[in-house]
Design a protein around this motif. Structure first.
Motif, PDB file in Angstrom:
ATOM      1  N   GLY A 168      35.189  49.932  57.140  1.00 49.99           N
ATOM      2  CA  GLY A 168      36.230  50.130  58.150  1.00 49.99           C
ATOM      3  C   GLY A 168      36.388  48.909  59.026  1.00 49.99           C
ATOM      4  N   ASN A 169      35.351  48.601  59.767  1.00 50.87           N
ATOM      5  CA  ASN A 169      35.372  47.472  60.695  1.00 50.87           C
ATOM      6  C   ASN A 169      35.146  46.169  59.927  1.00 50.87           C
ATOM      7  OD1 ASN A 169      34.727  45.516  62.700  1.00 50.87           O
ATOM      8  ND2 ASN A 169      34.144  47.150  64.101  1.00 50.87           N
ATOM      9  N   LEU A 170      36.149  45.303  59.913  1.00 54.13           N
ATOM     10  CA  LEU A 170      36.057  44.065  59.126  1.00 54.13           C
ATOM     11  C   LEU A 170      34.930  43.151  59.585  1.00 54.13           C
ATOM     12  CD1 LEU A 170      39.822  43.094  58.628  1.00 54.13           C
ATOM     13  CD2 LEU A 170      38.273  44.201  57.013  1.00 54.13           C
ATOM     14  N   ALA A 171      34.451  43.332  60.801  1.00 54.41           N
ATOM     15  CA  ALA A 171      33.372  42.487  61.310  1.00 54.41           C
ATOM     16  C   ALA A 171      32.025  42.819  60.680  1.00 54.41           C
ATOM     17  CB  ALA A 171      33.279  42.626  62.833  1.00 54.41           C
ATOM     18  N   ASP A 172      31.955  43.916  59.914  1.00 57.99           N
ATOM     19  CA  ASP A 172      30.671  44.339  59.341  1.00 57.99           C
ATOM     20  C   ASP A 172      30.295  43.599  58.067  1.00 57.99           C
ATOM     21  OD1 ASP A 172      30.171  46.163  61.340  1.00 57.99           O
ATOM     22  OD2 ASP A 172      31.104  47.838  60.284  1.00 57.99           O
ATOM     23  N   ILE A 173      31.137  42.714  57.578  1.00 56.37           N
ATOM     24  CA  ILE A 173      30.772  41.962  56.387  1.00 56.37           C
ATOM     25  C   ILE A 173      29.689  40.947  56.732  1.00 56.37           C
ATOM     26  CG2 ILE A 173      32.468  40.103  56.650  1.00 56.37           C
ATOM     27  CD1 ILE A 173      32.935  40.444  53.559  1.00 56.37           C
ATOM     28  N   THR A 174      28.783  40.673  55.790  1.00 56.72           N
ATOM     29  CA  THR A 174      27.693  39.737  56.070  1.00 56.72           C
ATOM     30  C   THR A 174      28.149  38.293  55.840  1.00 56.72           C
ATOM     31  OG1 THR A 174      26.806  39.687  53.812  1.00 56.72           O
ATOM     32  CG2 THR A 174      26.043  41.474  55.263  1.00 56.72           C
TER      33      THR A 174
ATOM     34  N   TYR B  21      30.421  62.821  49.635  1.00 59.97           N
ATOM     35  CA  TYR B  21      31.714  62.284  50.057  1.00 59.97           C
ATOM     36  C   TYR B  21      32.742  63.399  49.853  1.00 59.97           C
ATOM     37  CZ  TYR B  21      29.899  57.468  50.002  1.00 59.97           C
ATOM     38  OH  TYR B  21      29.190  56.312  50.238  1.00 59.97           O
ATOM     39  N   GLU B  22      33.752  63.447  50.722  1.00 66.13           N
ATOM     40  CA  GLU B  22      34.775  64.473  50.557  1.00 66.13           C
ATOM     41  C   GLU B  22      36.124  63.975  51.053  1.00 66.13           C
ATOM     42  OE1 GLU B  22      36.206  66.524  48.794  1.00 66.13           O
ATOM     43  OE2 GLU B  22      34.496  67.912  48.818  1.00 66.13           O
TER      44      GLU B  22
ATOM     45  N   PHE C 194      38.715  55.807  65.278  1.00 65.68           N
ATOM     46  CA  PHE C 194      38.579  57.236  65.565  1.00 65.68           C
ATOM     47  C   PHE C 194      37.323  57.833  64.944  1.00 65.68           C
ATOM     48  CE2 PHE C 194      43.155  56.317  65.836  1.00 65.68           C
ATOM     49  CZ  PHE C 194      43.379  56.707  67.146  1.00 65.68           C
ATOM     50  N   GLU C 195      36.263  57.053  64.874  1.00 66.36           N
ATOM     51  CA  GLU C 195      34.981  57.527  64.345  1.00 66.36           C
ATOM     52  C   GLU C 195      34.499  58.764  65.110  1.00 66.36           C
ATOM     53  OE1 GLU C 195      31.427  54.863  63.436  1.00 66.36           O
ATOM     54  OE2 GLU C 195      30.845  55.724  65.360  1.00 66.36           O
ATOM     55  N   SER C 196      34.019  59.755  64.360  1.00 65.79           N
ATOM     56  CA  SER C 196      33.398  60.917  64.997  1.00 65.79           C
ATOM     57  C   SER C 196      32.269  61.432  64.119  1.00 65.79           C
ATOM     58  CB  SER C 196      34.426  62.031  65.242  1.00 65.79           C
ATOM     59  OG  SER C 196      34.876  62.590  64.019  1.00 65.79           O
TER      60      SER C 196
ATOM     61  N   ASN D 246      43.219  67.116  63.092  1.00 64.84           N
ATOM     62  CA  ASN D 246      42.735  65.736  63.125  1.00 64.84           C
ATOM     63  C   ASN D 246      41.271  65.632  62.714  1.00 64.84           C
ATOM     64  OD1 ASN D 246      45.135  64.446  64.029  1.00 64.84           O
ATOM     65  ND2 ASN D 246      44.761  65.242  66.088  1.00 64.84           N
ATOM     66  N   ARG D 247      40.522  66.733  62.833  1.00 64.98           N
ATOM     67  CA  ARG D 247      39.107  66.723  62.474  1.00 64.98           C
ATOM     68  C   ARG D 247      38.877  66.652  60.963  1.00 64.98           C
ATOM     69  NH1 ARG D 247      37.487  71.433  66.903  1.00 64.98           N
ATOM     70  NH2 ARG D 247      37.711  70.075  68.736  1.00 64.98           N
ATOM     71  N   CYS D 248      39.946  66.822  60.206  1.00 69.21           N
ATOM     72  CA  CYS D 248      39.849  66.750  58.742  1.00 69.21           C
ATOM     73  C   CYS D 248      40.509  65.496  58.186  1.00 69.21           C
ATOM     74  CB  CYS D 248      40.498  67.986  58.108  1.00 69.21           C
ATOM     75  SG  CYS D 248      39.674  69.537  58.482  1.00 69.21           S
ATOM     76  N   ARG D 249      40.907  64.589  59.021  1.00 71.06           N
ATOM     77  CA  ARG D 249      41.607  63.390  58.573  1.00 71.06           C
ATOM     78  C   ARG D 249      40.651  62.224  58.352  1.00 71.06           C
ATOM     79  NH1 ARG D 249      47.067  63.405  62.416  1.00 71.06           N
ATOM     80  NH2 ARG D 249      48.140  65.088  61.305  1.00 71.06           N
ATOM     81  N   GLY D 250      41.062  61.309  57.473  1.00 69.74           N
ATOM     82  CA  GLY D 250      40.305  60.077  57.280  1.00 69.74           C
ATOM     83  C   GLY D 250      39.235  60.175  56.211  1.00 69.74           C
TER      84      GLY D 250
END
Length: 280
Positions: free
Chosen positions: A15-21, A162-163, A194-196, A214-218
């Protein structure tokens, strides 16, 4: 980076592009070709980091045919980076056939550590992490899904699935029905805006999901508590019988009848019923 032509397994951000090594970026800049699940999606990442390299589509529908093409390119002296749309390749993503064929062909395979949604979710779920089972996506059809859940009913490890958004409520309902009132943690949109991360007993989680669409999105990862020690000691057939009887009878009566049918301890069945069916 090795001078030997190599297949590099390169994890990319979930998700967050900054997480690449930094190592992943170095490899992507130096390889001759990137084998990507979706070249358009990977192009966004490459453009963000100003990386100019040719991409080659490698997905579920063409992997077996294209693996030999990539192996031939590596044997010609080119190095290839394998990436998926997000996370670590091969983990519920393409790449298994390519890696297997590379190893059979004597092609060097170098894995890089990096993002993985399953591990990210597990680390924050608050469930045991010393032993866990990654189950990937459950079958789309109800019978296949239920059969898979029944197969892990006695597994004491934390379970990671995963779902998809459109199936998550049906899956949680099946978890409540088959596995009982276990803790379920819904990890949604990890590393994104919108991480939860939210945990509840299965039946309560089903209600919670239904209260807000919204709790089922993403992108969704489910982490489910493993079987308790009581479950480990009870045969699957006895657990199933108890589940059927407790729907019609008081728990004490259902436990007594199940114990008589299967020759197991009534107290163990009653304790299991309290934990999973909450019916006196």
């Amino acid at each position: 980076m090795s001078d030997t032509p190599t297949l590099y397994i390169v994890p990319t951000p979930i998700g967050n592009l900054a997480d690449i090594t930094q190592r992943a970026l170095d490899i992507l800049r130096r390889v001759d070709l990137v084998a990507a699940e979706d070249t358009r999606h990977t192009g966004i990442l490459l453009k963000h980091y100003q990386i100019s390299v040719s991409s080659f589509p490698l997905h579920d529908h063409n992997e077996q045919q294209k693996a030999e093409v990539l192996i031939a390119k590596i044997k010609e002296g080119k190095s290839v980076a394998l990436v998926s749309d997000a996370g670590t390749p091969l983990i519920s993503d393409p790449g298994y056939h390519l890696v297997t064929r590379c190893r059979e062909a004597g092609v060097k395979v170098v894995p890089l550590p990096g993002p993985c949604a399953a591990i990210t979710a597990l680390s924050a779920a608050g469930l045991p992490t010393d032993r866990f089972a990654f189950e990937g996506f459950l079958p789309a059809k109800a019978k296949g899904r239920d059969d898979r859940l029944q197969a892990v009913i006695e597994d004491t490890r934390s379970l990671v699935f995963y779902e998809s958004p459109r199936r998550v409520q049906d899956t949680v309902e099946a978890i409540a029905r088959i596995l009982g009132e276990r803790q379920v943690v819904v990890c949604r949109e990890l590393t994104k805006t919108f991480e939860s991360i939210h945990g509840l007993p299965a039946s309560e989680m089903l209600v919670w999901l239904g209260e807000d669409e919204n709790r089922c999105r993403g992108e969704i990862v489910l982490v489910v508590a493993g079987a308790s020690k009581v479950e480990e000691e009870l045969p699957f057939d006895a657990i199933r019988t108890l589940g059927l009887l407790v729907a019609e009878l008081p728990l004490k009566k259902a436990a007594a009848l199940t114990a008589e049918i299967h020759g197991v301890k009534k107290n163990a069945l009653y304790k299991y019923g309290l934990e999973h069916h909450q019916k006196e």
